[in-house]
Design a protein around this motif. Structure first.
Motif, mmCIF file in Angstrom:
data_model
loop_
_atom_site.group_PDB
_atom_site.id
_atom_site.type_symbol
_atom_site.label_atom_id
_atom_site.label_comp_id
_atom_site.label_asym_id
_atom_site.label_seq_id
_atom_site.Cartn_x
_atom_site.Cartn_y
_atom_site.Cartn_z
ATOM 1 N N VAL A 153 29.318 6.646 3.007
ATOM 2 C CA VAL A 153 28.142 6.956 2.290
ATOM 3 C C VAL A 153 27.969 6.089 1.095
ATOM 4 O O VAL A 153 28.685 5.737 0.472
ATOM 5 C CB VAL A 153 28.085 8.352 1.666
ATOM 6 N N GLU A 154 26.837 5.441 1.194
ATOM 7 C CA GLU A 154 26.324 4.793 -0.142
ATOM 8 C C GLU A 154 25.566 5.593 -1.365
ATOM 9 O O GLU A 154 24.556 6.172 -0.714
ATOM 10 C CB GLU A 154 25.415 3.317 0.224
ATOM 11 N N PHE B 50 17.874 11.189 1.216
ATOM 12 C CA PHE B 50 18.870 10.651 2.111
ATOM 13 C C PHE B 50 18.375 9.781 3.040
ATOM 14 O O PHE B 50 17.373 10.249 3.974
ATOM 15 C CB PHE B 50 19.241 12.070 2.769
ATOM 16 N N ASP B 51 18.774 8.566 3.123
ATOM 17 C CA ASP B 51 18.047 7.641 3.668
ATOM 18 C C ASP B 51 16.606 7.512 3.299
ATOM 19 O O ASP B 51 16.457 7.490 2.058
ATOM 20 C CB ASP B 51 18.172 7.691 5.439
ATOM 21 N N ASP B 52 15.660 7.646 4.136
ATOM 22 C CA ASP B 52 14.271 7.616 3.702
ATOM 23 C C ASP B 52 13.636 9.053 3.574
ATOM 24 O O ASP B 52 12.379 9.355 3.409
ATOM 25 C CB ASP B 52 13.286 6.901 4.781
ATOM 26 N N VAL B 53 14.447 9.990 3.824
ATOM 27 C CA VAL B 53 13.992 11.399 3.687
ATOM 28 C C VAL B 53 14.227 11.705 2.071
ATOM 29 O O VAL B 53 15.080 11.722 1.466
ATOM 30 C CB VAL B 53 14.765 12.445 4.519
ATOM 31 N N VAL B 54 12.865 12.303 1.429
ATOM 32 C CA VAL B 54 12.808 12.717 0.021
ATOM 33 C C VAL B 54 13.216 14.312 0.178
ATOM 34 O O VAL B 54 12.649 14.978 0.787
ATOM 35 C CB VAL B 54 11.591 12.546 -0.295
ATOM 36 N N MET B 55 14.450 14.328 -0.546
ATOM 37 C CA MET B 55 14.756 15.818 -0.593
ATOM 38 C C MET B 55 14.245 16.668 -1.836
ATOM 39 O O MET B 55 14.226 17.867 -1.781
ATOM 40 C CB MET B 55 16.557 15.734 -0.440
ATOM 41 N N ALA B 56 14.093 15.925 -2.923
ATOM 42 C CA ALA B 56 13.704 16.426 -4.093
ATOM 43 C C ALA B 56 12.869 15.369 -4.845
ATOM 44 O O ALA B 56 13.296 14.071 -4.801
ATOM 45 C CB ALA B 56 15.055 16.784 -4.980
ATOM 46 N N VAL C 48 20.110 13.390 9.025
ATOM 47 C CA VAL C 48 20.733 12.237 8.149
ATOM 48 C C VAL C 48 22.122 12.455 8.191
ATOM 49 O O VAL C 48 22.745 11.372 8.400
ATOM 50 C CB VAL C 48 20.026 11.970 6.968
ATOM 51 N N LEU C 49 22.255 13.433 7.988
ATOM 52 C CA LEU C 49 24.073 13.699 7.460
ATOM 53 C C LEU C 49 24.793 13.975 8.471
ATOM 54 O O LEU C 49 25.908 13.693 8.462
ATOM 55 C CB LEU C 49 24.011 14.905 6.479
ATOM 56 N N GLU D 27 27.111 7.021 8.937
ATOM 57 C CA GLU D 27 26.770 6.003 7.947
ATOM 58 C C GLU D 27 25.426 6.643 7.379
ATOM 59 O O GLU D 27 24.259 6.602 8.304
ATOM 60 C CB GLU D 27 26.800 4.915 8.023
ATOM 61 N N PHE D 28 25.292 6.670 6.035
ATOM 62 C CA PHE D 28 23.886 7.079 5.511
ATOM 63 C C PHE D 28 23.939 6.580 3.948
ATOM 64 O O PHE D 28 25.078 6.370 3.392
ATOM 65 C CB PHE D 28 23.306 8.529 5.833
ATOM 66 N N THR D 29 22.692 6.556 3.401
ATOM 67 C CA THR D 29 22.680 6.305 1.863
ATOM 68 C C THR D 29 22.073 7.586 1.232
ATOM 69 O O THR D 29 20.968 7.871 1.726
ATOM 70 C CB THR D 29 21.612 4.987 1.762
ATOM 71 N N VAL D 30 22.366 7.858 0.094
ATOM 72 C CA VAL D 30 22.001 8.767 -0.970
ATOM 73 C C VAL D 30 21.553 7.945 -2.082
ATOM 74 O O VAL D 30 22.031 7.215 -2.858
ATOM 75 C CB VAL D 30 22.983 9.829 -1.329
ATOM 76 N N THR D 31 19.905 8.170 -2.267
ATOM 77 C CA THR D 31 19.452 7.334 -3.463
ATOM 78 C C THR D 31 18.743 8.066 -4.398
ATOM 79 O O THR D 31 18.180 9.347 -4.106
ATOM 80 C CB THR D 31 18.214 6.523 -2.766
#
Length: 393
Positions: free
Chosen positions: A271-272, A331-337, A354-355, A359-363
């Motif tokens: 995870v990044e 989470f990747d391109d999914v807006v969670m909040a 995504v989870l 491999e995935f990115t949390v921004t």
């Protein structure tokens, strides 16, 4: 184009148990500049104390490293044993003692089995003309499940050079330099001051940007030896050649750092954690590490639970300026909040998908400044507990 002027060797010394390579040697045929960073833990293994002093001289010709025993918390005897190991290798190579660096990794608090070392040192030195860097990568593993190695090629003044490196690490990983070791070699001719500054900068964006379990080892060591055997014009700071060398060095270190995280003990996810919009880079990195080290966040990753609330909470206790009402989490391109508020059920469903990826990115965008940083981490699984519960047995 092959790496020039370096030789490698690895042997089985049965330091912890028989059946695997566990003692390695890196030797530069020419005098080499050295730059190094070490653990910031106040409990430091004997080889760290010795190598820190020797690396401060700015030059080295060889490195001896063992796995299976950290030679940490072993008192004066541990220091005596480390010095003896180094002295025996130096004598066989025809080097002054202070041109040889020492590293160890493995179990803390146990004396080195010196009888095994003494028997293995002659074969180790004898094999230096036929060994490979791959052998060194194999020999430094402990709980690692695969050897970690990376190579890059560059050019300065029309002359090609190589940067090659190995690393070990799977658990007890939050280097903060700087159980993690990494050794790089390059046949490029590099200005000594630039070598040190470039290595420190590249380490900060790689080994200092990973965490598996938040533990800083007693033995963390990362170093580079540059012997100039390629014959290129000296690479200096503030030049295009310097910028290219730094970029390649960062590529090698970041690849090795990511391999360590992917091999995190029991890890099933890579995870990044990327924090944007902080007041400074330092604040962004602090927040990213807070999230990456959160046991609740890491277990949620393992369980594929899109629990963004644990993430915003970890940012909240990171001790940096923030406004919860401005925070956006993806989470990747999914807006969670967005604006600190849950994006809804569709986001929960998409975020869970995504989870499920390896491999995935949390921004996390704080929307208060221009500071940005990335940290790389793993999840926390049942196997992490099992591996570390059984580590000494």
């Amino acid at each position: 184009m092959s790496l020039k002027g370096f030789q490698f060797s690895a042997v089985e010394a049965a330091i912890k148990k028989p059946g695997r390579l566990d003692l390695a040697l890196i030797f530069s045929q020419d005098p080499a500049q050295v730059a190094a960073v070490f653990t910031t833990n106040k409990v430091q293994a004997a080889p760290v104390v010795i190598s820190r002093q020797r690396a401060a001289n700015g030059s080295a010709r060889a490195l001896i490293v063992n796995s299976g025993n950290a030679n940490a918390c072993t008192g004066e005897q541990g220091m005596t044993d480390a010095l003896e190991c180094g002295r025996r290798v130096s004598e066989l190579l025809g080097l002054p003692d202070d041109e040889l660096l020492i590293a160890s990794t493995g179990v803390i608090g146990q004396a080195l089995p010196m009888d095994r070392f003494r028997k293995a040192i002659q074969p180790l030195v004898d094999g230096v003309a036929v060994g490979t860097l791959e052998d060194v990568a194999d020999a430094i593993m402990t709980t690692d499940t695969f050897p970690k190695l990376e190579r890059r090629r560059g050019e300065a003044g029309g002359v090609g050079y190589a940067i090659e490196g190995v690393a070990k690490g799977a658990g007890m990983i939050q280097p903060n330099m700087a159980t993690m070791l990494s050794f790089l070699v390059t046949d490029a001719a590099v200005d000594p001051d630039f070598l040190k500054s470039a290595f420190t900068e590249a380490v900060d964006g790689s080994f200092n940007a990973i965490t598996v379990d938040g533990d800083t080892s007693t033995n963390d060591t990362a170093l580079i030896m540059a012997n100039g055997a390629a014959g290129n014009p000296v690479i200096k700071a503030g030049t295009p050649e310097g910028a290219s060398f730094l970029a390649l060095l960062h590529d090698v270190l970041l690849s090795l750092a990511k391999q360590i995280v992917k091999d995190g003990e029991g890890a099933t996810k890579f995870v990044e954690i990327r924090v944007k919009g902080a007041e400074s880079h330092a604040d962004a990195k602090k927040a990213a590490l807070s999230v990456a080290n959160s046991l609740l966040v890491k277990t949620a990753f393992f369980g594929q639970d899109a629990n963004w609330g644990r993430i915003i909470a970890a940012v909240g206790y990171a001790g940096i300026p923030m406004d919860p009402d401005r925070v956006e989490i993806r989470f990747d391109d999914v807006v969670m909040a967005r604006h600190g508020i849950f994006a809804g059920g569709d986001a929960e469903t998409a975020g869970t998908e995504v989870l499920k990826q390896k491999e995935f990115t949390v921004t996390i965008d704080l929307h208060i400044g221009a500071g940005e940083a990335a940290v790389y981490t793993s999840d926390l699984s049942y196997d992490y507990v099992r591996i570390n519960a059984d580590y000494r047995t």
